[in-house]
Write a protein that holds these residues in place. Structure first.
Motif, PDB file in Angstrom:
ATOM      1  N   ASP A  26      -7.142  72.029 -24.773  1.00 40.56           N
ATOM      2  CA  ASP A  26      -8.462  71.306 -24.125  1.00 40.56           C
ATOM      3  C   ASP A  26      -8.857  69.697 -24.891  1.00 40.56           C
ATOM      4  O   ASP A  26      -9.664  69.166 -24.398  1.00 40.56           O
ATOM      5  N   LEU A  27      -8.334  69.649 -26.141  1.00 39.80           N
ATOM      6  CA  LEU A  27      -8.463  68.528 -26.947  1.00 39.80           C
ATOM      7  C   LEU A  27      -7.588  67.546 -26.242  1.00 39.80           C
ATOM      8  O   LEU A  27      -8.017  66.397 -26.398  1.00 39.80           O
ATOM      9  N   VAL A  28      -6.406  67.804 -25.979  1.00 42.10           N
ATOM     10  CA  VAL A  28      -5.375  66.984 -25.428  1.00 42.10           C
ATOM     11  C   VAL A  28      -5.908  66.370 -24.145  1.00 42.10           C
ATOM     12  O   VAL A  28      -6.228  67.029 -23.082  1.00 42.10           O
ATOM     13  N   GLY A  29      -5.941  64.985 -24.121  1.00 41.26           N
ATOM     14  CA  GLY A  29      -6.529  64.321 -22.985  1.00 41.26           C
ATOM     15  C   GLY A  29      -7.889  64.092 -22.874  1.00 41.26           C
ATOM     16  O   GLY A  29      -8.509  63.373 -22.235  1.00 41.26           O
ATOM     17  N   ASN A  30      -8.873  64.904 -23.728  1.00 45.19           N
ATOM     18  CA  ASN A  30     -10.022  64.629 -23.844  1.00 45.19           C
ATOM     19  C   ASN A  30     -10.521  64.128 -25.221  1.00 45.19           C
ATOM     20  O   ASN A  30     -11.799  63.328 -25.089  1.00 45.19           O
ATOM     21  N   LEU A  31      -9.776  64.082 -26.344  1.00 43.98           N
ATOM     22  CA  LEU A  31     -10.290  63.396 -27.583  1.00 43.98           C
ATOM     23  C   LEU A  31      -9.447  62.331 -27.749  1.00 43.98           C
ATOM     24  O   LEU A  31      -8.141  62.165 -27.348  1.00 43.98           O
ATOM     25  N   SER A  32     -10.060  61.480 -28.315  1.00 48.35           N
ATOM     26  CA  SER A  32      -9.152  60.293 -29.210  1.00 48.35           C
ATOM     27  C   SER A  32      -8.445  61.084 -30.386  1.00 48.35           C
ATOM     28  O   SER A  32      -8.942  61.877 -30.909  1.00 48.35           O
ATOM     29  N   TYR A  33      -7.251  60.307 -30.707  1.00 46.69           N
ATOM     30  CA  TYR A  33      -6.823  60.920 -32.041  1.00 46.69           C
ATOM     31  C   TYR A  33      -7.682  60.890 -33.143  1.00 46.69           C
ATOM     32  O   TYR A  33      -7.766  61.868 -34.012  1.00 46.69           O
ATOM     33  N   ALA A  34      -8.461  59.745 -33.195  1.00 50.14           N
ATOM     34  CA  ALA A  34      -9.429  59.697 -34.387  1.00 50.14           C
ATOM     35  C   ALA A  34     -10.362  60.756 -34.301  1.00 50.14           C
ATOM     36  O   ALA A  34     -10.849  61.321 -35.271  1.00 50.14           O
TER      37      ALA A  34
ATOM     38  N   GLU D  48      -4.916  50.268 -20.830  1.00 44.63           N
ATOM     39  CA  GLU D  48      -5.842  51.196 -20.961  1.00 44.63           C
ATOM     40  C   GLU D  48      -5.180  52.824 -20.929  1.00 44.63           C
ATOM     41  O   GLU D  48      -5.287  53.547 -21.574  1.00 44.63           O
ATOM     42  N   LYS D  49      -4.150  52.511 -19.920  1.00 44.15           N
ATOM     43  CA  LYS D  49      -3.547  53.945 -19.842  1.00 44.15           C
ATOM     44  C   LYS D  49      -2.274  54.293 -20.694  1.00 44.15           C
ATOM     45  O   LYS D  49      -2.204  55.234 -21.032  1.00 44.15           O
ATOM     46  N   GLU D  50      -1.875  53.227 -21.143  1.00 47.82           N
ATOM     47  CA  GLU D  50      -0.924  53.533 -22.614  1.00 47.82           C
ATOM     48  C   GLU D  50      -1.688  54.085 -23.514  1.00 47.82           C
ATOM     49  O   GLU D  50      -1.293  54.790 -24.243  1.00 47.82           O
ATOM     50  N   SER D  51      -2.856  53.447 -23.928  1.00 52.61           N
ATOM     51  CA  SER D  51      -3.753  53.922 -24.885  1.00 52.61           C
ATOM     52  C   SER D  51      -4.008  55.428 -24.795  1.00 52.61           C
ATOM     53  O   SER D  51      -4.064  56.090 -25.591  1.00 52.61           O
ATOM     54  N   LYS D  52      -4.455  55.758 -23.504  1.00 50.23           N
ATOM     55  CA  LYS D  52      -4.817  57.066 -23.319  1.00 50.23           C
ATOM     56  C   LYS D  52      -3.612  58.213 -23.229  1.00 50.23           C
ATOM     57  O   LYS D  52      -3.727  59.256 -24.049  1.00 50.23           O
ATOM     58  N   MET D  53      -2.495  57.587 -23.122  1.00 51.40           N
ATOM     59  CA  MET D  53      -1.404  58.711 -22.986  1.00 51.40           C
ATOM     60  C   MET D  53      -1.020  58.549 -24.665  1.00 51.40           C
ATOM     61  O   MET D  53      -0.780  59.659 -24.986  1.00 51.40           O
ATOM     62  N   MET D  54      -1.172  57.627 -25.433  1.00 54.41           N
ATOM     63  CA  MET D  54      -0.951  57.615 -26.909  1.00 54.41           C
ATOM     64  C   MET D  54      -1.833  58.503 -27.511  1.00 54.41           C
ATOM     65  O   MET D  54      -1.365  59.504 -28.323  1.00 54.41           O
ATOM     66  N   ILE D 155      -1.314  64.794 -17.103  1.00 54.53           N
ATOM     67  CA  ILE D 155      -2.006  63.490 -17.700  1.00 54.53           C
ATOM     68  C   ILE D 155      -0.977  62.341 -17.386  1.00 54.53           C
ATOM     69  O   ILE D 155      -1.403  61.282 -16.906  1.00 54.53           O
ATOM     70  N   ALA D 156       0.069  62.629 -17.704  1.00 56.73           N
ATOM     71  CA  ALA D 156       1.330  61.501 -17.349  1.00 56.73           C
ATOM     72  C   ALA D 156       1.150  61.063 -15.888  1.00 56.73           C
ATOM     73  O   ALA D 156       1.221  59.866 -15.383  1.00 56.73           O
ATOM     74  N   LYS D 157       0.802  62.009 -15.206  1.00 57.31           N
ATOM     75  CA  LYS D 157       0.830  61.632 -13.616  1.00 57.31           C
ATOM     76  C   LYS D 157      -0.156  60.666 -13.282  1.00 57.31           C
ATOM     77  O   LYS D 157      -0.302  59.657 -12.629  1.00 57.31           O
ATOM     78  N   ASP D 158      -1.392  61.261 -13.637  1.00 60.01           N
ATOM     79  CA  ASP D 158      -2.706  60.400 -13.587  1.00 60.01           C
ATOM     80  C   ASP D 158      -2.671  59.184 -13.923  1.00 60.01           C
ATOM     81  O   ASP D 158      -3.279  58.060 -13.432  1.00 60.01           O
ATOM     82  N   LEU D 159      -1.879  58.778 -15.121  1.00 62.29           N
ATOM     83  CA  LEU D 159      -1.963  57.780 -15.802  1.00 62.29           C
ATOM     84  C   LEU D 159      -0.757  56.691 -15.373  1.00 62.29           C
ATOM     85  O   LEU D 159      -0.572  55.457 -15.714  1.00 62.29           O
ATOM     86  N   GLY D 160       0.169  57.256 -14.493  1.00 63.30           N
ATOM     87  CA  GLY D 160       1.316  56.550 -14.124  1.00 63.30           C
ATOM     88  C   GLY D 160       2.383  56.803 -14.920  1.00 63.30           C
ATOM     89  O   GLY D 160       3.314  55.607 -14.906  1.00 63.30           O
ATOM     90  N   PHE D 161       2.635  57.501 -15.677  1.00 63.61           N
ATOM     91  CA  PHE D 161       3.956  57.808 -16.431  1.00 63.61           C
ATOM     92  C   PHE D 161       4.929  58.766 -15.879  1.00 63.61           C
ATOM     93  O   PHE D 161       5.567  59.302 -16.873  1.00 63.61           O
ATOM     94  N   TYR D 162       4.584  59.141 -14.946  1.00 61.69           N
ATOM     95  CA  TYR D 162       5.513  60.241 -14.470  1.00 61.69           C
ATOM     96  C   TYR D 162       6.545  59.662 -13.511  1.00 61.69           C
ATOM     97  O   TYR D 162       6.711  59.346 -12.469  1.00 61.69           O
ATOM     98  N   GLY D 163       7.446  58.868 -14.244  1.00 59.29           N
ATOM     99  CA  GLY D 163       8.667  58.051 -13.605  1.00 59.29           C
ATOM    100  C   GLY D 163      10.032  58.675 -13.838  1.00 59.29           C
ATOM    101  O   GLY D 163      10.000  60.102 -14.045  1.00 59.29           O
TER     102      GLY D 163
END
Lengths: 259, 259, 259, 259
Positions: A26-34, D48-54, D155-163
């Motif tokens: 649940d944290l993955v995709g919902n929380l920032s790393y910080a 923004e997408k790269e940030s969220k994926m990271m 998450i990758a699909k939503d953010l466009g990283f499913y390549g």
């Protein structure tokens, strides 16, 4: 019977991992790393202001160039022909009392100061008389104020973290100037220490913020070493850059000669 | 049920410690340290010749000055404000594939060569054709022979350890010269590798001899750093000794500016 | 200009290595390893008695089984899929203030005690009153005397190293019994500390003897792990051997849910 | 003359620090920590997408409980009486080829697979015939699909990283099932590897994501050890939990007895 390996951090329920009670997935995709860092260290989720403050603290220490002992150690170890994790670990080893330790010491100083019955003036006087440096104060170049401190303190004010710990830290700065007749600026270690204290973190965790923030810099440096430099790189030329200060050549005494 | 922590090295019987079956207290005062090293690594006591050979191997690698990556790493870590054990560990971390690893690789090369059905000439030809370096051969300065190799081989001859592994190692040296038309000397790593193989040690232990012998040098260096140099010593002057090869200063794009 | 990398340990003259002034090649085949250790740490060659005492000290700490934190750490790191040097370094990291540190602390205690103007009785009283443990005294099992201490002290007597430091150490043992009405035996850390002090070594080097002596045990353990156990070995069964003491499972609050 | 210490990561201009060209002070308060990690590793700011994926990648590996070798090593080293940084470094040391290494190996497998001229079917056949495990596939418990993989891929699909890298990774999963008649699920290492490859990161950096994400877990564990457990904790009971498999007690031969 009480078990010997106890932890309050992470639990597995079935095959699922729970961090401080929350399902990791649940944290993955919902929380920032910080935010996740805050959670794992503090045990609770941060609110929006705590999240932003944590981001600022971690970013502020991310790297400081190639010259600090940690980077020298990390790149030297990598250069011996080791993998990424080994070089990074060597860098973290260097974070001793003289390298990142000021953050921990300053947190302790501020937390003890705030809860002390002594006045700021007494506290400063005792330090100055004992000639011990006050952790978190003084900078080689900045004599008026440290711009990094100003940045963090401005953010802390905006987010509502400019409370008694930050006030104490800045009062000490002024009191030093008064008693000593010379400014020792509240430096970036002291500023992080004040803000982290304000957020309720124990000083024993102080070096942790430095480690977590700086590890990205170490990864970048070791990766750069491994991909752009030759192994066993001769960074130190023995003939021109080193000096031998010991006993000059001498003969092995005959009683030791077996051959 | 089989236990998860198994060892054939050391046992406690009552409160007494037994190393490879011998009471530790009986070893103290009766064995030299190198004999005890031999025992703990090999499982059996050395005879007099094995003892002397082991002493020679360990002494031969005890230190190589302040410039190798291991010493730079060890002293940098100590300089960060850490205790003796932490600096020494950082030095040992640097003993990767490019720093001490040649000893292990050369032991493997020699042990596989001796038990191979291929001729020395074939083995050398395959290496030369593949352009892979032959581990244990070649030296920056020594073009005719390596005096450290000569020393160890002379001792090995006197003690009866100049057998098939040492012969193989020296034959390879001559065969390289023949096929390549240029000498690559059997260097000190190769010489230790040949002798240790002759003594029956597994190549996977190769780096162990280097670690055990060199640790004394690391202890001496870290102690020297801690007692004669200032913490966080600025060995690397950022302005004059480093070069920045990256992106020049640029502005943070407006979409990232929150403040 | 003064150079930034200075050392009094090792020098290269031409391509020859000199340790504390002696040509390394002359040491190989002529010195035992413990003699070379003495030389590199002390700066001078040992006489025959010093050599024997050094052998006894190093042998006495060579290993203590699989259970100490250093071996657990070393084998866990090796088990993560790392090479020999990395596992050994992790073991050495564990030699902190609670693991080998007693040797250093006891050397300091004895050296300061011997040069103090206070009487043994005063020194012991101060410690007992402050409730701080006296480093080098006390043992879980040995209540009358520690047989390892007896062994080392007997050797020290034979070799002429039973001087004021050893006497002080034993007087403290008797004084504790007198003041406390209960024996705390001079343990093996205390005994090594007394003898090493007698030999003129600085207490800051104390952990060095432990590191140099024990490193052979660590090499043996990591080699054993790498050659007899599977990587990522599951030594700790999460279900039966660990206990979770933290917050029970809970829901991520809706304001954090982005998905 | 070319300098020996070169870096493209961080530069000081005046007393100001610039990370990849951006003034560090501008990053503080404007970037999330994961964005700063992206910048320092990649050299450019993330969108923004790269940030969220990271963020998702780093959060997904933040901790995995007390049982892995890294935590055992970290807590054992801390337990020896060492400070926070030393324990954390020991944990990172454990991230060898068998612990986090799968992420690096899987990134390499996917990147080489995508740029290969061979078909997925050929690639899988070669691996299966060689009996080498395919890095990133297989799980002890998950036989149908790995829920963590599903989460990251969603998450990758939503953010466009499913390549092509993610597609390749999932095709391999299906191809294994077809050829082997048994599913080996794309596990979380494989999923992170696929997404990080899609984001353009070099496989040599693979372990870096694991190190940066997991370091927070290590800090939490070492802090917990230092504040809630006794030093030199006896986690391993020698009598009941260890097994001695070596030579039984035997007498030191008389020729070794000097005393």
């Amino acid at each position: 019977m009480e078990k010997k390996w106890r932890t309050a951090i992470t639990q597995h329920v079935g095959h699922e991992t729970y961090i401080r009670g929350y399902r990791l997935l649940d944290l993955v995709g919902n929380l920032s790393y910080a935010q996740a860092v805050y959670l794992i260290l503090k045990g609770e989720l941060p609110n929006e202001k705590e999240s932003k403050m944590m981001e600022a603290i971690l970013v502020s220490v991310i790297d400081h160039g190639i010259a600090p002992p940690s980077v020298i150690a990390a790149r030297a170890v990598a250069s011996g022909g080791n993998s990424l994790n080994v070089g990074v670990a060597a860098g973290i080893l260097a974070f001793g009392s003289a390298h990142g330790g000021a953050l921990e010491d300053a947190m302790r100083f501020i937390q003890e100061g705030v809860s002390s019955t002594k006045s700021v003036s007494e506290i400063v006087r005792e330090y100055l008389e004992s000639k011990k440096p006050i952790p978190g104060y003084g900078h080689r170049y900045y004599k008026d104020y440290d711009p990094r401190t100003k940045r963090l303190m401005d953010i802390a004010k905006d987010l509502g973290f400019y409370g008694k710990h930050c006030q104490f830290a800045e009062e000490v700065q002024e009191e030093i100037a008064r008693q000593k007749g010379k400014r020792l600026v509240l430096n970036v270690d002291g500023a992080i220490a004040a803000v982290a204290s304000e957020m309720g973190f124990d000083w024993r965790l102080g070096k942790g913020f430095f480690i977590i923030g700086r590890v990205a810099g170490l990864v970048a440096h070791v990766y750069e070493e491994l991909t752009t430099e030759k192994p066993f790189s001769k960074r130190l030329d023995e003939e021109t850059e080193t000096e031998y200060t010991g006993t000059p050549p001498r003969e092995l005494p005959p009683e030791f000669r077996r051959r």
